[in-house]
Motif scaffolding. Structure first.
Motif, mmCIF file in Angstrom:
data_model
loop_
_atom_site.group_PDB
_atom_site.id
_atom_site.type_symbol
_atom_site.label_atom_id
_atom_site.label_comp_id
_atom_site.label_asym_id
_atom_site.label_seq_id
_atom_site.Cartn_x
_atom_site.Cartn_y
_atom_site.Cartn_z
ATOM 1 N N ILE A 1 9.045 7.680 7.906
ATOM 2 C CA ILE A 1 9.329 7.255 6.528
ATOM 3 C C ILE A 1 8.183 7.709 5.629
ATOM 4 O O ILE A 1 7.016 7.432 5.899
ATOM 5 C CB ILE A 1 9.515 5.735 6.470
ATOM 6 N N PRO B 1 12.130 6.885 1.219
ATOM 7 C CA PRO B 1 12.191 5.432 0.961
ATOM 8 C C PRO B 1 13.328 5.088 -0.001
ATOM 9 O O PRO B 1 13.887 5.960 -0.669
ATOM 10 C CB PRO B 1 10.826 5.136 0.336
ATOM 11 N N GLU C 1 7.764 -1.017 11.192
ATOM 12 C CA GLU C 1 7.163 0.291 10.997
ATOM 13 C C GLU C 1 5.710 0.255 11.447
ATOM 14 O O GLU C 1 5.025 -0.752 11.273
ATOM 15 C CB GLU C 1 7.226 0.706 9.522
#
Length: 202
Positions: A50, A133, A149
Motif C-alpha cells: 500500500i 490508498p 499493515e
C-alpha cells in the motif's frame, strides 16, 4: 533507484508468471535434510503493498479460527488456482476480493517472485500488487478474522528475520518469523517475505 523502480526491475514480469519460469523456494530452505514436498497443488497469493504517504506498507490477513485452512495464522490473501482463473495473477486478485473485498481497481499487479512450496502441499505463486490508498475492505468472516499493515521497511530489514525452531512429526524444523506489533508473521508467509528481500537486495 526508488523502491518502486527496484520492484519493477527485480520481479519476474507477469508474462513470465504465466509460463511457469520462476524459481522455487520452500519450507525446506532452512531444512535441507527433509525430503521434497510430495505434492505441489497450484495456488497464488497477493502481496499488497500500500502506497501510504507516510511510508509504504504490506497488508496481511489473520485467518479466521473456524477456517479449515491454517486457522488463526497470518497470511497474504490468496488460495487455490481454480479452473476458471486465467493465470496466477487472476487467482490472486480474485481471492483477494473474495477474502477482504479489496477491489481490483485499486491494485496494479507488477510482477512475481520465487514460487514457494509449502509442507502442506501447495506451490504458491506470490504476486506483488501496488495498492492506491482510499479503498474500503469487506472481510469474509468465514475466512478472515482481521487485517493489519506492517511497514515495508521493517519487513525488508534482515535484522527482523528471526530463525526459530519447532518440533514437527517428531523432528526439529527451522522457520522464519517476523513478529510485528503483536502479530506473529511466520512460516510460509515469512519465508516468502525473506525470498522477496533476497530477490531485491542480495
Amino acid at each position: 533507484m526508488s523502491l518502486e523502480q527496484l520492484l519493477r526491475a527485480k520481479l519476474d514480469p507477469l508474462d513470465a508468471v504465466a509460463h511457469e519460469t520462476a524459481r522455487t523456494r520452500s519450507d525446506n530452505d532452512l531444512n535441507p535434510d527433509w525430503d521434497n514436498h510430495p505434492e505441489t497443488r497450484p495456488a497464488a497469493v497477493l502481496a499488497p503493498i500500500i502506497k501510504r504517504a507516510s511510508g509504504w506498507t504490506m497488508l496481511f490477513t489473520e485467518r479466521a479460527k473456524e477456517t479449515p485452512a491454517h486457522p488463526g495464522q497470518i497470511s497474504f490473501p490468496g488460495g487455490r488456482v481454480q479452473a476458471s482463473d486465467a493465470n496466477a495473477v487472476d487467482t490472486a486478485l480474485r481471492e483477494t476480493f473474495e477474502e477482504i473485498g479489496l477491489a481490483r481497481s485499486f491494485i496494479e499487479p507488477i510482477g512475481a517472485w520465487d514460487r514457494y512450496d509449502t509442507i502442506t502441499g501447495y506451490r504458491v505463486t506470490p504476486i506483488v500488487g501496488l495498492v492506491e490508498p482510499g479503498f474500503d475492505l469487506a472481510l469474509d468472516p468465514r475466512e478472515v478474522a482481521s487485517v493489519f499493515e506492517a511497514p515495508l521497511d521493517f519487513l525488508m530489514n534482515p535484522a527482523n528475520h528471526e530463525k526459530r525452531e519447532a518440533q514437527w512429526q517428531g523432528r526439529t524444523r527451522y522457520y522464519y518469523a517476523m513478529p510485528y506489533d503483536g502479530h506473529n508473521i511466520w512460516g510460509a508467509t515469512a519465508g516468502m517475505i525473506r525470498a522477496l528481500y533476497e530477490r531485491l537486495y542480495v
